[in-house]
Scaffold this motif. Structure first.
Motif, PDB file in Angstrom:
ATOM      1  N   HIS A 125       0.714  -1.357  -0.597  1.00 13.45           N
ATOM      2  CA  HIS A 125       0.253   0.076   0.312  1.00 13.45           C
ATOM      3  C   HIS A 125       0.731   1.015  -0.056  1.00 13.45           C
ATOM      4  CE1 HIS A 125      -3.126  -2.916   1.983  1.00 13.45           C
ATOM      5  NE2 HIS A 125      -4.126  -2.415   0.717  1.00 13.45           N
ATOM      6  N   ALA A 126       2.147   0.924   0.768  1.00 14.13           N
ATOM      7  CA  ALA A 126       2.946   2.174   0.718  1.00 14.13           C
ATOM      8  C   ALA A 126       3.515   2.780  -0.324  1.00 14.13           C
ATOM      9  CB  ALA A 126       3.974   2.000   1.720  1.00 14.13           C
ATOM     10  N   VAL A 127       3.978   1.525  -1.387  1.00 13.56           N
ATOM     11  CA  VAL A 127       4.392   1.982  -2.034  1.00 13.56           C
ATOM     12  C   VAL A 127       3.943   2.370  -3.199  1.00 13.56           C
ATOM     13  CG1 VAL A 127       5.936   0.459  -4.611  1.00 13.56           C
ATOM     14  CG2 VAL A 127       6.058   0.161  -2.301  1.00 13.56           C
ATOM     15  N   GLU A 128       2.100   1.628  -3.579  1.00 10.67           N
ATOM     16  CA  GLU A 128       1.322   2.270  -4.357  1.00 10.67           C
ATOM     17  C   GLU A 128       1.765   3.632  -4.476  1.00 10.67           C
ATOM     18  OE1 GLU A 128       0.497   0.454  -7.491  1.00 10.67           O
ATOM     19  OE2 GLU A 128       2.522  -0.466  -6.670  1.00 10.67           O
ATOM     20  N   GLN A 129       1.848   4.782  -3.013  1.00  8.12           N
ATOM     21  CA  GLN A 129       1.122   5.804  -2.844  1.00  8.12           C
ATOM     22  C   GLN A 129       2.416   6.342  -3.286  1.00  8.12           C
ATOM     23  OE1 GLN A 129      -0.625   6.836   0.800  1.00  8.12           O
ATOM     24  NE2 GLN A 129      -2.119   4.789   0.670  1.00  8.12           N
ATOM     25  N   LEU A 130       3.675   5.940  -2.973  1.00  7.21           N
ATOM     26  CA  LEU A 130       4.572   6.376  -3.627  1.00  7.21           C
ATOM     27  C   LEU A 130       5.004   6.931  -5.014  1.00  7.21           C
ATOM     28  CD1 LEU A 130       7.539   4.922  -0.566  1.00  7.21           C
ATOM     29  CD2 LEU A 130       6.613   7.679  -1.148  1.00  7.21           C
ATOM     30  N   ARG A 131       4.518   5.550  -5.927  1.00  5.42           N
ATOM     31  CA  ARG A 131       4.829   6.110  -7.230  1.00  5.42           C
ATOM     32  C   ARG A 131       4.272   7.239  -7.768  1.00  5.42           C
ATOM     33  NH1 ARG A 131       6.332   0.904  -9.309  1.00  5.42           N
ATOM     34  NH2 ARG A 131       5.760  -0.781  -7.969  1.00  5.42           N
ATOM     35  N   LEU A 132       3.176   7.472  -7.518  1.00  2.89           N
ATOM     36  CA  LEU A 132       2.061   8.362  -7.506  1.00  2.89           C
ATOM     37  C   LEU A 132       2.949   9.889  -7.218  1.00  2.89           C
ATOM     38  CD1 LEU A 132      -1.341   7.529  -5.910  1.00  2.89           C
ATOM     39  CD2 LEU A 132      -0.745   7.787  -8.367  1.00  2.89           C
ATOM     40  N   VAL A 133       3.201  10.061  -5.824  1.00  6.77           N
ATOM     41  CA  VAL A 133       3.818  10.590  -5.441  1.00  6.77           C
ATOM     42  C   VAL A 133       5.684  10.928  -6.241  1.00  6.77           C
ATOM     43  CG1 VAL A 133       5.687  12.214  -3.424  1.00  6.77           C
ATOM     44  CG2 VAL A 133       3.413  10.897  -2.596  1.00  6.77           C
ATOM     45  N   PHE A 134       6.193  10.052  -6.407  1.00 14.37           N
ATOM     46  CA  PHE A 134       7.179   9.855  -7.522  1.00 14.37           C
ATOM     47  C   PHE A 134       6.841  10.352  -9.015  1.00 14.37           C
ATOM     48  CE2 PHE A 134      10.023   8.287  -3.770  1.00 14.37           C
ATOM     49  CZ  PHE A 134      11.170   9.134  -3.722  1.00 14.37           C
ATOM     50  N   ASN A 135       6.464  10.510  -9.857  1.00 15.89           N
ATOM     51  CA  ASN A 135       5.726  10.260 -10.654  1.00 15.89           C
ATOM     52  C   ASN A 135       5.792  11.954 -10.720  1.00 15.89           C
ATOM     53  OD1 ASN A 135       4.211   9.951 -13.125  1.00 15.89           O
ATOM     54  ND2 ASN A 135       2.763  10.358 -12.624  1.00 15.89           N
ATOM     55  N   GLU A 136       4.891  12.625  -9.915  1.00 15.48           N
ATOM     56  CA  GLU A 136       4.314  14.256 -10.169  1.00 15.48           C
ATOM     57  C   GLU A 136       6.223  14.337  -9.422  1.00 15.48           C
ATOM     58  OE1 GLU A 136       2.712  17.459  -9.759  1.00 15.48           O
ATOM     59  OE2 GLU A 136       2.062  15.785 -10.060  1.00 15.48           O
ATOM     60  N   LEU A 137       7.090  13.611  -9.014  1.00 16.54           N
ATOM     61  CA  LEU A 137       8.729  14.327  -9.408  1.00 16.54           C
ATOM     62  C   LEU A 137       9.230  14.321 -10.724  1.00 16.54           C
ATOM     63  CD1 LEU A 137       9.123  13.516  -5.762  1.00 16.54           C
ATOM     64  CD2 LEU A 137       9.014  16.230  -6.600  1.00 16.54           C
ATOM     65  N   HIS A 138       8.064  13.272 -11.363  1.00 16.52           N
ATOM     66  CA  HIS A 138       9.067  13.303 -13.002  1.00 16.52           C
ATOM     67  C   HIS A 138      10.166  11.948 -12.702  1.00 16.52           C
ATOM     68  CE1 HIS A 138       6.876  16.998 -15.372  1.00 16.52           C
ATOM     69  NE2 HIS A 138       7.636  17.572 -13.990  1.00 16.52           N
ATOM     70  N   ALA A 139      10.095  11.272 -11.413  1.00 20.20           N
ATOM     71  CA  ALA A 139      11.317  10.195 -11.411  1.00 20.20           C
ATOM     72  C   ALA A 139      10.318   8.973 -12.491  1.00 20.20           C
ATOM     73  CB  ALA A 139      11.323   9.829  -9.799  1.00 20.20           C
ATOM     74  N   ALA A 140      11.354   8.390 -12.610  1.00 23.88           N
ATOM     75  CA  ALA A 140      10.625   6.147 -13.290  1.00 23.88           C
ATOM     76  C   ALA A 140      10.726   5.786 -12.434  1.00 23.88           C
ATOM     77  CB  ALA A 140      11.469   6.010 -14.674  1.00 23.88           C
ATOM     78  N   CYS A 141       9.335   5.159 -11.978  1.00 29.44           N
ATOM     79  CA  CYS A 141       9.614   3.876 -10.520  1.00 29.44           C
ATOM     80  C   CYS A 141       9.523   2.794 -11.538  1.00 29.44           C
ATOM     81  CB  CYS A 141       7.978   4.126 -10.271  1.00 29.44           C
ATOM     82  SG  CYS A 141       7.899   5.619  -9.394  1.00 29.44           S
ATOM     83  N   ILE A 142      10.253   1.940 -10.701  1.00 32.32           N
ATOM     84  CA  ILE A 142      10.345   0.806 -11.159  1.00 32.32           C
ATOM     85  C   ILE A 142       9.021  -0.585 -11.371  1.00 32.32           C
ATOM     86  CG2 ILE A 142      11.949  -1.620 -11.406  1.00 32.32           C
ATOM     87  CD1 ILE A 142      13.246   1.145 -12.448  1.00 32.32           C
ATOM     88  N   ARG A 143       8.936  -1.249 -12.000  1.00 33.74           N
ATOM     89  CA  ARG A 143       7.361  -1.626 -12.062  1.00 33.74           C
ATOM     90  C   ARG A 143       8.037  -2.723 -11.312  1.00 33.74           C
ATOM     91  NH1 ARG A 143       5.675  -6.760 -12.605  1.00 33.74           N
ATOM     92  NH2 ARG A 143       3.577  -7.067 -13.028  1.00 33.74           N
ATOM     93  N   ASP A 144       8.740  -3.566 -10.859  1.00 35.96           N
ATOM     94  CA  ASP A 144       8.659  -4.083  -9.989  1.00 35.96           C
ATOM     95  C   ASP A 144       9.698  -3.922  -8.328  1.00 35.96           C
ATOM     96  OD1 ASP A 144       7.787  -7.423 -11.273  1.00 35.96           O
ATOM     97  OD2 ASP A 144       9.907  -6.822 -12.620  1.00 35.96           O
ATOM     98  N   ALA A 145       8.758  -4.591  -7.223  1.00 34.33           N
ATOM     99  CA  ALA A 145       9.212  -4.521  -5.988  1.00 34.33           C
ATOM    100  C   ALA A 145      10.157  -5.285  -5.094  1.00 34.33           C
ATOM    101  CB  ALA A 145       8.279  -3.306  -5.183  1.00 34.33           C
ATOM    102  N   VAL A 146      10.247  -4.882  -4.338  1.00 35.90           N
ATOM    103  CA  VAL A 146      10.351  -5.999  -3.085  1.00 35.90           C
ATOM    104  C   VAL A 146       9.898  -6.533  -1.891  1.00 35.90           C
ATOM    105  CG1 VAL A 146      12.179  -7.929  -2.274  1.00 35.90           C
ATOM    106  CG2 VAL A 146      12.209  -6.338  -3.932  1.00 35.90           C
ATOM    107  N   SER A 147       9.128  -6.848  -1.408  1.00 37.05           N
ATOM    108  CA  SER A 147       8.492  -6.491  -0.344  1.00 37.05           C
ATOM    109  C   SER A 147       8.029  -7.579   0.379  1.00 37.05           C
ATOM    110  CB  SER A 147       6.670  -5.979  -1.054  1.00 37.05           C
ATOM    111  OG  SER A 147       6.190  -7.415  -1.329  1.00 37.05           O
TER     112      SER A 147
END
Length: 196
Positions: A125-147
């Motif tokens: 849940h934290a990762v999915e929210q962080l993807r939105l935050v970093f997208n706003e910062l023009h960063a490229a989020c990697i699809r595969d995460a380790v949880s």
């Protein structure tokens, strides 16, 4: 002297709570990145950085706090990031959001990978929210995460995953993707500076 062909990856330890578990998976992924061979690793522990508690961007002319000025060159120098996050109340730690918000251009056009931990959901849940935050910062989020679900069962007393043969493979997938995006974006930023 650093090898300029390798990527500089900043592993960000997102939790600052007294009883935090974050250093364990952060140390693990940092070691995985070192063993990968394509990364120079800088571990940024937000507990040690002592950033001011609340970002106040109302006055862009106000001088930056000393703690922010000290950390800025390390964020700027990174070619890629791995954010290690807990899940608190189905979200990510406030300390992590605060740290992200103190910077902007330093995140632009760079890849971000995630390592999360929590209960049954593994911190996703934290990762999915962080993807939105970093997208706003023009960063490229990697699809595969380790949880790490039920993380207290996953690591032994030395901080090594009990089933390392499985999770090391997940780390390699994440780091391979981070490496590809890190080189591609660094090359692109070198040829044409990224403008927001």
């Amino acid at each position: 002297m650093p090898d300029s062909s390798r990527l500089r990856v900043a592993v960000i330890v997102g939790s600052t709570r007294n009883d935090r578990f974050a250093p364990v998976p952060a140390h693990w992924i940092a070691e995985q990145a070192r063993a990968h061979g394509d990364f120079e690793v800088d571990v940024i522990d937000l507990l040690e950085e002592r950033l001011p508690v609340i970002f106040n961007g109302d006055d862009p002319e106000a001088p930056l706090p000393d703690e922010v000025k000290a950390l800025a060159p390390r964020i700027e120098a990174a070619d890629a990031f791995v954010v290690v996050t807990a899940v608190y109340n189905r979200g990510y730690p406030a300390s992590l959001k605060n740290a992200v918000d103190w910077f902007y251009s330093e995140w632009n056009a760079k890849p971000v990978g995630f390592v999360s931990y929590g209960g049954v959901g593994g911190g996703l849940h934290a990762v999915e929210q962080l993807r939105l935050v970093f997208n706003e910062l023009h960063a490229a989020c990697i699809r595969d995460a380790v949880s790490f679900a039920n993380y207290w069962e996953v690591f032994d007393d030395q901080g090594t995953p009990r089933e390392s043969h499985a999770v090391d493979g997940y780390a390699k997938t994440l780091l391979d993707q981070l490496s590809w995006w890190g080189h591609a974006l660094r090359d692109a930023r070198t040829k044409r500076p990224y403008k927001v």
